[in-house]
Design an enzyme around this catalytic site. Structure first.
Site, short mmCIF file in Angstrom:
data_model
loop_
_atom_site.label_atom_id
_atom_site.label_comp_id
_atom_site.label_asym_id
_atom_site.label_seq_id
_atom_site.Cartn_x
_atom_site.Cartn_y
_atom_site.Cartn_z
N ASN A 1 0.87 -1.18 0.00
CA ASN A 1 0.00 0.00 0.00
C ASN A 1 0.91 1.23 0.00
O ASN A 1 1.38 1.66 1.05
CB ASN A 1 -0.88 -0.06 1.25
CG ASN A 1 -1.85 1.10 1.34
OD1 ASN A 1 -1.80 2.03 0.53
ND2 ASN A 1 -2.70 1.07 2.34
N ARG B 1 -2.61 -2.00 -3.37
CA ARG B 1 -3.80 -1.17 -3.15
C ARG B 1 -3.62 0.10 -3.99
O ARG B 1 -2.63 0.82 -3.83
CB ARG B 1 -3.91 -0.79 -1.68
CG ARG B 1 -5.07 0.15 -1.46
CD ARG B 1 -4.99 0.81 -0.12
NE ARG B 1 -6.14 1.70 0.04
CZ ARG B 1 -6.13 2.75 0.83
NH1 ARG B 1 -5.07 3.05 1.53
NH2 ARG B 1 -7.20 3.50 0.94
N HIS C 1 -12.20 3.51 0.10
CA HIS C 1 -12.18 2.52 1.20
C HIS C 1 -12.92 1.24 0.80
O HIS C 1 -13.44 0.52 1.65
CB HIS C 1 -12.87 3.07 2.47
CG HIS C 1 -12.10 4.12 3.21
ND1 HIS C 1 -12.73 5.19 3.82
CD2 HIS C 1 -10.78 4.28 3.44
CE1 HIS C 1 -11.82 5.95 4.40
NE2 HIS C 1 -10.62 5.41 4.18
N ARG D 1 -9.70 16.30 7.12
CA ARG D 1 -10.53 16.68 5.96
C ARG D 1 -11.90 17.15 6.43
O ARG D 1 -12.48 16.58 7.35
CB ARG D 1 -10.70 15.49 5.01
CG ARG D 1 -9.50 15.26 4.13
CD ARG D 1 -9.64 13.98 3.32
NE ARG D 1 -8.78 12.95 3.85
CZ ARG D 1 -8.81 11.67 3.49
NH1 ARG D 1 -9.68 11.25 2.61
NH2 ARG D 1 -7.97 10.80 4.01
N ASP E 1 -5.98 13.50 15.93
CA ASP E 1 -6.04 12.19 16.60
C ASP E 1 -7.14 12.21 17.66
O ASP E 1 -7.09 13.00 18.60
CB ASP E 1 -4.67 11.90 17.25
CG ASP E 1 -4.55 10.47 17.70
OD1 ASP E 1 -5.42 10.01 18.47
OD2 ASP E 1 -3.60 9.80 17.28
N ARG F 1 -7.85 10.30 20.07
CA ARG F 1 -7.45 10.04 21.46
C ARG F 1 -7.06 11.33 22.18
O ARG F 1 -7.46 11.57 23.32
CB ARG F 1 -6.29 9.04 21.52
CG ARG F 1 -6.73 7.62 21.29
CD ARG F 1 -5.59 6.73 20.97
NE ARG F 1 -5.00 7.06 19.68
CZ ARG F 1 -4.22 6.26 18.97
NH1 ARG F 1 -3.90 5.09 19.43
NH2 ARG F 1 -3.76 6.63 17.81
N GLY G 1 -9.89 2.78 13.01
CA GLY G 1 -9.32 3.05 14.35
C GLY G 1 -10.33 3.61 15.33
O GLY G 1 -10.35 3.21 16.50
N GLU H 1 -13.47 1.00 15.73
CA GLU H 1 -13.12 -0.24 16.45
C GLU H 1 -12.79 0.01 17.92
O GLU H 1 -12.77 -0.92 18.71
CB GLU H 1 -11.88 -0.89 15.80
CG GLU H 1 -12.15 -1.44 14.42
CD GLU H 1 -10.87 -1.81 13.67
OE1 GLU H 1 -9.87 -2.14 14.33
OE2 GLU H 1 -10.88 -1.74 12.43
N GLU I 1 -7.91 -4.79 5.49
CA GLU I 1 -7.80 -4.49 4.06
C GLU I 1 -6.71 -5.33 3.40
O GLU I 1 -6.84 -5.75 2.26
CB GLU I 1 -7.51 -2.99 3.88
CG GLU I 1 -8.72 -2.15 4.24
CD GLU I 1 -8.41 -0.68 4.44
OE1 GLU I 1 -7.87 -0.34 5.52
OE2 GLU I 1 -8.69 0.13 3.54
P1 ADP Z 1 -5.96 5.34 9.04
O1 ADP Z 1 -7.17 5.92 8.36
O2 ADP Z 1 -4.75 6.24 8.96
O3 ADP Z 1 -5.70 3.89 8.74
P2 ADP Z 1 -6.82 4.39 11.65
O4 ADP Z 1 -7.88 3.49 11.11
O5 ADP Z 1 -5.64 3.77 12.29
O6 ADP Z 1 -6.34 5.45 10.58
O7 ADP Z 1 -7.55 5.36 12.69
C1 ADP Z 1 -6.88 6.40 13.32
C2 ADP Z 1 -7.85 7.08 14.27
O8 ADP Z 1 -8.31 6.12 15.24
C3 ADP Z 1 -7.22 8.23 15.06
O9 ADP Z 1 -8.12 9.32 15.15
C4 ADP Z 1 -7.05 7.60 16.43
O10 ADP Z 1 -7.09 8.57 17.44
C5 ADP Z 1 -8.26 6.71 16.52
N1 ADP Z 1 -8.08 5.71 17.59
C6 ADP Z 1 -7.22 4.67 17.62
N2 ADP Z 1 -7.31 4.03 18.84
C7 ADP Z 1 -8.26 4.70 19.56
C8 ADP Z 1 -8.80 4.56 20.86
N3 ADP Z 1 -8.40 3.59 21.68
N4 ADP Z 1 -9.75 5.44 21.26
C9 ADP Z 1 -10.16 6.44 20.44
N5 ADP Z 1 -9.68 6.63 19.20
C10 ADP Z 1 -8.76 5.79 18.76
#
Ligand code: ADP
Length: 410
Positions: free
Chosen positions: A27, A101, A190, A250, A292, A294, A340, A343, A395
């Site tokens: 990817n 990808r 996606h 975005r 992010d 978190r 992220g 899940e 993926e």
């Molecule tokens: P990408 O689109 O780059 O693949 P991910 O699917 O890894 O991204 O998602 C990243 C997002 O998921 C970020 O906003 C991150 O803060 C959020 N995230 C990951 N773990 C947690 C968690 N435990 N609680 C809340 N948000 C989370």
């Protein structure tokens, strides 16, 4: 950091036998390359990430088959060098195929295809629709071609799964010639993730099919799709991955006249507006803190007002979009959360469902809280109008499957 770790160690060689007929999934992004080497039976994989490409801090983070972590510096940060190192690291496992990808497949591709000169030139030509991604994808294909010309390669397009959308969903209400002559339409992205999680949900539910799922892929990039009987019927991303939901950086949907207004009122150029909408908006733009979730959740818990607003807006917009996408489904079996955020963040899931409260959705708070860190399961109550699932996306696995299918080695 050193690149001496490239030489296979004894323990790598000892475990080679367990990775049978693996497929390499690449990817290639504008500043990173994610890779996974997946065995034929999908039980074993080696993964890694080359990051900060283009910068002096570029490096490969590689997870070996026996669970060790290596870091390899990429002098000068060049894409080509990173690819070469990745291929060196994996060569000992004798991969039988490579699946790429590719973000944009335009109108032509509704499934994965084997790479030939025509396909490669199409990937390059579609740079007009995905300027950051398609050139990096083409580099990846060419790097493999140069070193292993005999290994078959396949491209798996992010847009392909959405080619089943009907015109009522994929056309924009614009002069028809824009579609007829210039292929301006909704493509959706996606695709491998929406395909993977909707198929998985259909495998694990007790509900009788055909199933109608709304899949919410919530990561840094976010999109939602209406999938009925395994087919995408509508999706939130459009001609580009900017349309639809609010994302990490975005904006998602804004008034189409915004460009004109910002140009006239603030004197911004189209490039500056494009950068603002893609890189400086979304969760980052509203919270003023981070893209992010978190970090934003922590700040919100400490009373940061803009962080609280960013979360509220994010959830409101996801809920509103899911509600509208439900109109595409002949039958509404349930919602599948992934990515992220989808899940991991129980509070985000709960707030999104609160926005959709008039749908008669009921969920078990303990079950919702238990679904974090890659676990799969449902959290709807028995008296809920629809099912609710968390399905960790994979993926890479889907790309490996489609690669083997395209080559007839599935
Ligand atoms: P990408 O689109 O780059 O693949 P991910 O699917 O890894 O991204 O998602 C990243 C997002 O998921 C970020 O906003 C991150 O803060 C959020 N995230 C990951 N773990 C947690 C968690 N435990 N609680 C809340 N948000 C989370």
């Amino acid at each position: 950091m050193s690149d001496s770790a490239v030489n296979p160690t004894l323990s790598d060689q000892e475990t080679t036998a367990t990775l049978t007929n693996p497929t390499l999934v690449l990817n290639c992004g504008s500043s990173s390359i994610k890779y996974a080497l997946i065995s034929e039976d999908e039980s074993t994989r080696i993964t890694g990430l080359a990051e900060n490409l283009g910068l002096d801090t570029a490096r490969i983070k590689h997870n070996t088959l026996d669970g060790r972590k290596l870091e390899i510096a990429i002098a000068g940060g060049r894409h080509e060098l990173a690819l070469q190192k990745i291929l060196e690291l994996l060569e000992q496992y004798h991969f039988v195929a490579v699946g790429h990808r590719v973000v944009h497949g335009g109108r032509e591709y509704s499934e994965a295809v084997r790479v030939n000169e025509h396909v490669l030139s199409e990937v390059k030509r579609l740079k007009v629709l995905a300027p950051l991604h398609n050139p990096a994808n083409a580099l990846g294909i060419e790097a493999v071609q140069a070193i292993y010309p005999e290994i078959p390669q396949v491209v798996v397009f992010d847009t392909a799964f959405h080619q089943t959308m009907p015109p009522v969903a994929f056309l924009y209400p614009l002069p028809k010639s824009l579609y007829a002559d210039h292929k301006i339409r909704r493509y959706g992205f996606h695709g491998t993730s929406h395909a993977y999680v909707s198929e998985r949900a259909s495998q694990i539910t007790d509900a009788k099919g055909p199933h109608g799922w709304l899949t919410a892929h919530l990561g840094n990039g976010c999109s939602a799709t209406a999938v009925y009987d395994g087919k995408s019927l509508d999706t939130s991303m459009g001609l580009t991955p900017l349309e639809g939901l609010m994302m990490g950086t975005r904006s998602g949907d804004v008034d189409p006249s915004l460009h004109m207004h910002l140009k006239r009122q603030l004197g911004l150029s189209l490039e500056e507006i494009d950068k603002m909408l893609n890189n400086e908006s979304g969760l980052l733009g509203i919270s003023g803190l981070s893209n992010d979730l978190r970090t934003i959740e922590e700040a919100a818990n400490e009373g940061h007002k803009d962080a609280q607003l960013a979360i509220e807006m994010f959830c409101y917009r996801v809920g509103k979009y899911l509600a509208s996408l439900s109109c595409a489904l002949p039958d509404f079996t349930g919602i599948v959360f992934t990515g992220g955020i989808g899940e991991n963040s129980k509070t985000t899931r709960a707030r999104i469902l609160d926005v959709m409260r008039h749908f008669g959705i009921k969920f078990d708070a303990d079950k919702n809280a238990s679904l974090v860190g890659g676990s799969e399961g449902s959290f709807h109550s028995d008296d809920s109008s629809i099912e609710l699932w968390v399905v960790p996306t994979d993926e890479e696995c889907r790309i490996a499957q489609e690669t083997r299918q395209a080559l007839g080695i599935a």
